[in-house]
Design a protein around this motif. Structure first.
Motif, PDB file in Angstrom:
ATOM      1  N   ALA A 153     -16.940  19.639   8.069  1.00  0.00           N
ATOM      2  CA  ALA A 153     -16.096  20.277   5.902  1.00  0.00           C
ATOM      3  C   ALA A 153     -17.423  20.456   5.623  1.00  0.00           C
ATOM      4  CB  ALA A 153     -15.873  18.444   5.483  1.00  0.00           C
ATOM      5  N   VAL A 154     -18.974  19.835   5.657  1.00  0.00           N
ATOM      6  CA  VAL A 154     -19.709  20.242   4.491  1.00  0.00           C
ATOM      7  C   VAL A 154     -20.220  21.627   4.952  1.00  0.00           C
ATOM      8  CG1 VAL A 154     -22.110  20.307   4.531  1.00  0.00           C
ATOM      9  CG2 VAL A 154     -20.665  17.876   3.710  1.00  0.00           C
ATOM     10  N   LYS A 155     -20.291  21.724   6.324  1.00  0.00           N
ATOM     11  CA  LYS A 155     -19.925  23.693   6.985  1.00  0.00           C
ATOM     12  C   LYS A 155     -19.775  24.508   6.134  1.00  0.00           C
ATOM     13  CE  LYS A 155     -21.299  26.607  10.770  1.00  0.00           C
ATOM     14  NZ  LYS A 155     -21.328  26.198  11.997  1.00  0.00           N
ATOM     15  N   VAL A 156     -18.390  24.445   6.530  1.00  0.00           N
ATOM     16  CA  VAL A 156     -17.160  25.089   5.786  1.00  0.00           C
ATOM     17  C   VAL A 156     -16.954  25.060   4.686  1.00  0.00           C
ATOM     18  CG1 VAL A 156     -14.659  25.396   5.297  1.00  0.00           C
ATOM     19  CG2 VAL A 156     -15.565  25.346   7.588  1.00  0.00           C
ATOM     20  N   ILE A 157     -17.685  24.220   3.750  1.00  0.00           N
ATOM     21  CA  ILE A 157     -17.476  24.277   1.919  1.00  0.00           C
ATOM     22  C   ILE A 157     -18.897  24.839   1.404  1.00  0.00           C
ATOM     23  CG2 ILE A 157     -17.937  23.493  -0.129  1.00  0.00           C
ATOM     24  CD1 ILE A 157     -14.915  23.433   1.016  1.00  0.00           C
ATOM     25  N   THR A 158     -20.170  24.811   2.645  1.00  0.00           N
ATOM     26  CA  THR A 158     -21.458  25.657   2.277  1.00  0.00           C
ATOM     27  C   THR A 158     -21.346  27.019   2.539  1.00  0.00           C
ATOM     28  OG1 THR A 158     -22.586  23.886   2.707  1.00  0.00           O
ATOM     29  CG2 THR A 158     -23.924  25.840   2.551  1.00  0.00           C
ATOM     30  N   SER A 159     -20.112  27.421   3.087  1.00  0.00           N
ATOM     31  CA  SER A 159     -20.178  28.727   3.830  1.00  0.00           C
ATOM     32  C   SER A 159     -19.134  29.421   3.038  1.00  0.00           C
ATOM     33  CB  SER A 159     -19.759  29.130   5.168  1.00  0.00           C
ATOM     34  OG  SER A 159     -18.536  28.396   5.324  1.00  0.00           O
ATOM     35  N   VAL A 160     -18.323  28.585   2.169  1.00  0.00           N
ATOM     36  CA  VAL A 160     -17.788  29.675   0.882  1.00  0.00           C
ATOM     37  C   VAL A 160     -18.587  29.720  -0.523  1.00  0.00           C
ATOM     38  CG1 VAL A 160     -15.886  28.614  -0.689  1.00  0.00           C
ATOM     39  CG2 VAL A 160     -15.213  28.187   1.733  1.00  0.00           C
ATOM     40  N   TYR A 161     -19.212  28.799  -0.687  1.00  0.00           N
ATOM     41  CA  TYR A 161     -19.878  28.952  -1.676  1.00  0.00           C
ATOM     42  C   TYR A 161     -21.029  29.539  -1.370  1.00  0.00           C
ATOM     43  CZ  TYR A 161     -18.671  24.219  -3.448  1.00  0.00           C
ATOM     44  OH  TYR A 161     -17.069  23.380  -3.730  1.00  0.00           O
ATOM     45  N   ARG A 162     -21.654  30.018  -0.509  1.00  0.00           N
ATOM     46  CA  ARG A 162     -22.680  31.332  -0.332  1.00  0.00           C
ATOM     47  C   ARG A 162     -22.207  32.407  -0.210  1.00  0.00           C
ATOM     48  NH1 ARG A 162     -27.185  29.712  -1.973  1.00  0.00           N
ATOM     49  NH2 ARG A 162     -26.932  32.006  -2.369  1.00  0.00           N
ATOM     50  N   GLY A 163     -21.014  32.468   0.910  1.00  0.00           N
ATOM     51  CA  GLY A 163     -20.478  33.328   0.425  1.00  0.00           C
ATOM     52  C   GLY A 163     -20.459  34.482  -0.538  1.00  0.00           C
ATOM     53  N   GLY A 164     -19.186  33.741  -2.004  1.00  0.00           N
ATOM     54  CA  GLY A 164     -18.899  33.757  -2.348  1.00  0.00           C
ATOM     55  C   GLY A 164     -20.035  34.244  -3.736  1.00  0.00           C
ATOM     56  N   LEU A 165     -21.775  33.274  -4.225  1.00  0.00           N
ATOM     57  CA  LEU A 165     -22.396  33.776  -4.754  1.00  0.00           C
ATOM     58  C   LEU A 165     -22.862  35.063  -4.353  1.00  0.00           C
ATOM     59  CD1 LEU A 165     -23.927  30.093  -5.366  1.00  0.00           C
ATOM     60  CD2 LEU A 165     -22.382  31.160  -6.367  1.00  0.00           C
ATOM     61  N   ASP A 166     -23.315  34.722  -2.564  1.00  0.00           N
ATOM     62  CA  ASP A 166     -23.783  36.075  -2.192  1.00  0.00           C
ATOM     63  C   ASP A 166     -23.793  36.910  -3.109  1.00  0.00           C
ATOM     64  OD1 ASP A 166     -26.034  34.076  -1.275  1.00  0.00           O
ATOM     65  OD2 ASP A 166     -25.068  34.972   0.808  1.00  0.00           O
ATOM     66  N   ASN A 167     -22.393  37.750  -2.590  1.00  0.00           N
ATOM     67  CA  ASN A 167     -21.303  38.447  -3.163  1.00  0.00           C
ATOM     68  C   ASN A 167     -21.382  38.906  -4.587  1.00  0.00           C
ATOM     69  OD1 ASN A 167     -20.002  40.836  -1.943  1.00  0.00           O
ATOM     70  ND2 ASN A 167     -18.405  40.012  -3.531  1.00  0.00           N
ATOM     71  N   LEU A 168     -21.444  37.845  -5.295  1.00  0.00           N
ATOM     72  CA  LEU A 168     -21.876  37.589  -6.671  1.00  0.00           C
ATOM     73  C   LEU A 168     -23.068  38.459  -7.117  1.00  0.00           C
ATOM     74  CD1 LEU A 168     -19.899  36.956  -9.537  1.00  0.00           C
ATOM     75  CD2 LEU A 168     -21.599  35.243  -9.589  1.00  0.00           C
ATOM     76  N   LYS A 169     -24.247  37.730  -6.444  1.00  0.00           N
ATOM     77  CA  LYS A 169     -25.490  38.614  -6.155  1.00  0.00           C
ATOM     78  C   LYS A 169     -25.498  39.948  -6.893  1.00  0.00           C
ATOM     79  CE  LYS A 169     -29.546  38.670  -5.593  1.00  0.00           C
ATOM     80  NZ  LYS A 169     -30.778  38.013  -6.918  1.00  0.00           N
ATOM     81  N   LYS A 170     -24.345  40.940  -4.712  1.00  0.00           N
ATOM     82  CA  LYS A 170     -24.510  41.577  -4.196  1.00  0.00           C
ATOM     83  C   LYS A 170     -23.648  42.520  -5.572  1.00  0.00           C
ATOM     84  CE  LYS A 170     -22.711  44.599  -0.698  1.00  0.00           C
ATOM     85  NZ  LYS A 170     -21.860  44.509   0.276  1.00  0.00           N
ATOM     86  N   ILE A 171     -22.609  42.344  -6.422  1.00  0.00           N
ATOM     87  CA  ILE A 171     -21.560  42.966  -7.267  1.00  0.00           C
ATOM     88  C   ILE A 171     -22.531  43.312  -8.550  1.00  0.00           C
ATOM     89  CG2 ILE A 171     -19.991  42.859  -5.654  1.00  0.00           C
ATOM     90  CD1 ILE A 171     -18.701  41.014  -8.261  1.00  0.00           C
ATOM     91  N   SER A 172     -23.205  42.307  -9.269  1.00  0.00           N
ATOM     92  CA  SER A 172     -23.737  41.678 -10.751  1.00  0.00           C
ATOM     93  C   SER A 172     -24.537  43.048 -10.796  1.00  0.00           C
ATOM     94  CB  SER A 172     -24.071  40.810 -10.746  1.00  0.00           C
ATOM     95  OG  SER A 172     -22.932  39.642 -10.891  1.00  0.00           O
ATOM     96  N   GLU A 173     -25.635  42.714 -10.070  1.00  0.00           N
ATOM     97  CA  GLU A 173     -27.095  43.425  -9.966  1.00  0.00           C
ATOM     98  C   GLU A 173     -27.354  44.870 -10.288  1.00  0.00           C
ATOM     99  OE1 GLU A 173     -30.151  39.971  -8.432  1.00  0.00           O
ATOM    100  OE2 GLU A 173     -30.096  41.091  -6.901  1.00  0.00           O
TER     101      GLU A 173
END
Length: 173
Positions: A153-173
């Motif tokens: 459960a922790v691994k799945v939620i962590t990957s959801v958060y990382r996927g979103g945050l990493d992409n947000l950084k990519k499209i915002s910079e």
């Protein structure tokens, strides 16, 4: 006397058995520093009706109840693989640049999920996005099925958060 000790022992052991299968509350905290102002980043994340604009796992978002960005609104996320997640907006503060939501139902292996996304200024043209969540695993048995345990459960939620945050950084910079 022996009878009351036996009854007390039975009650105590029964209580332990009842609580042994109760899943504990789990937490995930992820954040990312973005080389863009908090105002610019907030514009991307603030629309409760469009998680797909910054999260690559989301194919579409639809408000199915209530009004966008208003407490009580419910959105239906359709994932790239066709799975769905229904979420409810619990809090929204544009001035503080944060929102809080809960998963009502969905394909993730969690229950009792509540999360807060916050965008904070971190200097000139820099921001930090923080995504915090609490939840329990869906399988509440004392010995959960393979892939349904706390670590998964922790691994799945962590990957959801990382996927979103990493992409947000990519499209915002």
């Amino acid at each position: 006397m022996k009878y009351s000790v036996l009854v007390a022992s039975l009650l105590v052991s029964t209580s332990f058995n009842v609580f042994a299968g109760e899943a504990k509350t789990l937490k995930v905290h992820e954040e990312v520093t973005i080389n863009a102002s908090a105002d610019k980043v907030w514009v991307k994340v603030s629309n409760f009706n469009d998680l797909g604009v910054w999260h690559p796992a989301v194919k579409s978002t639809e408000i199915v109840s209530g009004e966008n960005n208003k407490v009580g609104a419910e959105r239906l996320l359709t994932l790239q693989d066709g799975g769905t997640i229904k979420e409810k907006l619990l809090g929204y503060n544009a001035k503080a640049k944060n929102f809080k939501y809960a998963i009502v139902e969905g394909v993730l292996p969690v229950t009792s999920y509540v999360s807060i996304v916050t965008v904070k200024p971190a200097g000139k043209e820099k921001s930090i996005v923080v995504w915090n969540g609490t939840f329990k695993r869906k399988d509440t048995s004392a010995t959960p099925a393979e892939g349904q345990d706390d670590a998964t459960a922790v691994k799945v939620i962590t990957s959801v958060y990382r996927g979103g945050l990493d992409n947000l950084k990519k499209i915002s910079e």
